[in-house]
Design an enzyme around this catalytic site. Structure first.
Site, short mmCIF file in Angstrom:
data_model
loop_
_atom_site.label_atom_id
_atom_site.label_comp_id
_atom_site.label_asym_id
_atom_site.label_seq_id
_atom_site.Cartn_x
_atom_site.Cartn_y
_atom_site.Cartn_z
N ASN A 198 0.67 -1.34 0.08
CA ASN A 198 -0.03 -0.04 0.12
C ASN A 198 0.68 1.12 0.03
O ASN A 198 0.42 2.36 -0.38
CB ASN A 198 -0.78 -0.06 0.97
CG ASN A 198 -0.20 -0.41 2.55
OD1 ASN A 198 0.23 -1.46 2.63
ND2 ASN A 198 -0.32 0.66 3.58
N SER A 208 -11.26 -5.02 0.39
CA SER A 208 -11.89 -4.21 1.20
C SER A 208 -12.78 -3.22 0.26
O SER A 208 -12.11 -2.66 -0.86
CB SER A 208 -11.14 -3.27 2.13
OG SER A 208 -11.90 -2.18 2.57
N CYS A 242 -2.27 5.44 8.15
CA CYS A 242 -2.19 5.04 9.56
C CYS A 242 -1.09 5.37 10.22
O CYS A 242 -1.01 5.42 11.38
CB CYS A 242 -2.45 3.48 9.62
SG CYS A 242 -3.34 2.68 8.25
#
Ligand code: PLP
Length: 392
Positions: free
Chosen positions: A151, A199, A325
């Site tokens: 990612n 997701s 994050c």
């Protein structure tokens, strides 16, 4: 120019067709799909339609798809669930140093509960080397988890090969495909995948919904206990609107996959070429090929990633330094450290992730703006001044 959104690895816009498809399932067709009356039947059929679309897309059987509350839940379930189910067989798990925290922190949790985890190294472009993977396998290894695509730096791992090695040694193979599903072609059989996480919100679907593919016959303990939804394996009232949205997003992603990949990768390459040519001491993180079509990630020496992001934001550009994050913490990215970037350089990273809606004009504006910002930040850096002097 108004908002330029270059953070599609953090989340994507819900496609209008997806939103349209979902709308009726909030206050018109609001029944609980598990109910027995006719009012629930239509909704339940739509949920099953979504399951079938997704299964077909990855070469799975419909009953091997379990809807969840998103990528993090799918990762948690896959890893904790298989670890628990196979505990009697062994206590060793293999993963990599560049996984998403949903995998890494789950593995760290298991380490506190009697499991041993090997976090294998990747090469300087973020690739897992099959021989390194194989060397980590022990007689007591029960599970390996390697992400399909990273990612932060976009590296696409040799999943089929790693899955083949895992199976040769009787190891269950999970992949976090959250960044890849809907963007790359995936076939769970050809690629030897036993479990796969995805997701909705990374492919223009809604947030808070995802799925876990579980190959028929793989032993896995439930993570969410309660009602008998999802064939008794994942409790909780079915998120009908979310699942229907995810199904629509998957269908659109499948239809447009080739065209989107071509469009995005051409634009991404222009972005990469301009940045490397026009900004001194910029390096690309991750490979040039075998990379997600929408991902670019750079380090700029002598620059703090956080200041870069703030100044880009002031110019209307949404970007990120590594993962959403990780931002907000001052730690350098674990992915950049794993590919061998030194601490001081890993701090100055910038991730730009495009979508099929990103325009060439937006990319050009972004590079122009970035050039000015990098120049300005460096002009205030005594370290940069010394460096330039010494390198004359
Ligand atoms: C976004 C992401 C996740 C987490 O998914 P959520 O649906 O946001 O929980 C997990 N893994 C990867 C690789 C991701 O990019």
């Amino acid at each position: 120019m108004e908002n330029i959104y270059l953070d599609n690895a953090a989340t994507t816009k819900v496609a209008p067709e997806v939103f349209d498809e979902m709308k009726d399932y909030f206050s018109l067709e609001y029944a609980n799909p598990s109910s027995a009356y006719k009012f629930a039947g239509q909704i339940s059929a739509k949920v099953e339609e979504a399951r079938a679309v997704i299964a077909k897309m990855i070469g799975a059987k419909t009953r091997e798809i379990y809807f969840t509350g998103g990528g993090s839940e799918s990762d948690n379930w896959a890893i904790k669930g298989v670890a628990d189910a196979l505990r009697a067989k062994g206590n060793h798990i293999i993963t990599t140093k560049i996984e998403h925290h949903a995998v890494l922190h789950t593995c760290e949790y298991l380490e506190k509960n009697g499991f041993e985890v090997t976090y294998i190294d990747v090469d300087e472009e973020g690739f897992v080397k099959p021989e390194v993977f194989e060397a980590a396998i022990r007689p007591e290894t029960i599970l390996a988890s390697v992400m399909f695509a990273n990612n932060e730096i976009g590296t696409i791992e040799p999943i089929a090969e790693l899955g083949r090695i895992a199976h040769e040694h009787g190891v269950v193979f999970h992949t976090d495909a959250v960044q890849a599903f809907g963007h790359e072609n995936i076939d769970v059989n050809e690629m030897n995948i036993d479990l796969m996480s995805a997701s909705g919100h990374k492919l223009h679907g809604p947030k808070g919904v995802g799925f876990l593919y579980v190959r028929n016959g793989i032993k896995i303990t439930n993570l969410i206990h309660g009602g008998a939804q999802e064939r008794g394996r994942r409790a909780g009232t079915t998120n009908a609107a979310g699942i229907i949205g995810l199904g629509k997003a998957a269908e659109l992603a499948q239809q447009n996959m080739e065209a989107n990949r071509k469009y995005e990768s051409e634009l991404r390459d222009k972005l990469i070429e301009r940045v490397l040519a026009e900004i001194p001491y910029a390096v690309l993180n991750g490979p040039r090929t075998q990379r997600l079509s929408n991902n670019a990630n750079f380090c700029f020496r002598f620059i703090e990633g956080e200041s870069l992001l703030i100044l880009l934001d002031m110019k209307g550009i949404c970007a990120s330094s590594g993962s959403a994050c990780t931002s907000g913490s001052l730690d350098p990215s674990h992915v950049l450290l794993a590919i061998g970037r030194p601490h001081e350089i890993a701090h100055g990273s910038l991730r730009l992730t495009l979508s099929a809606e990103t325009t060439e004009e937006e990319i050009n504006y972004t590079v122009d703006t970035l050039k000015q910002i990098v120049e300005r930040l460096r002009s205030m850096s005594p370290l940069y001044e010394d460096f330039v002097k010494n390198n004359k």
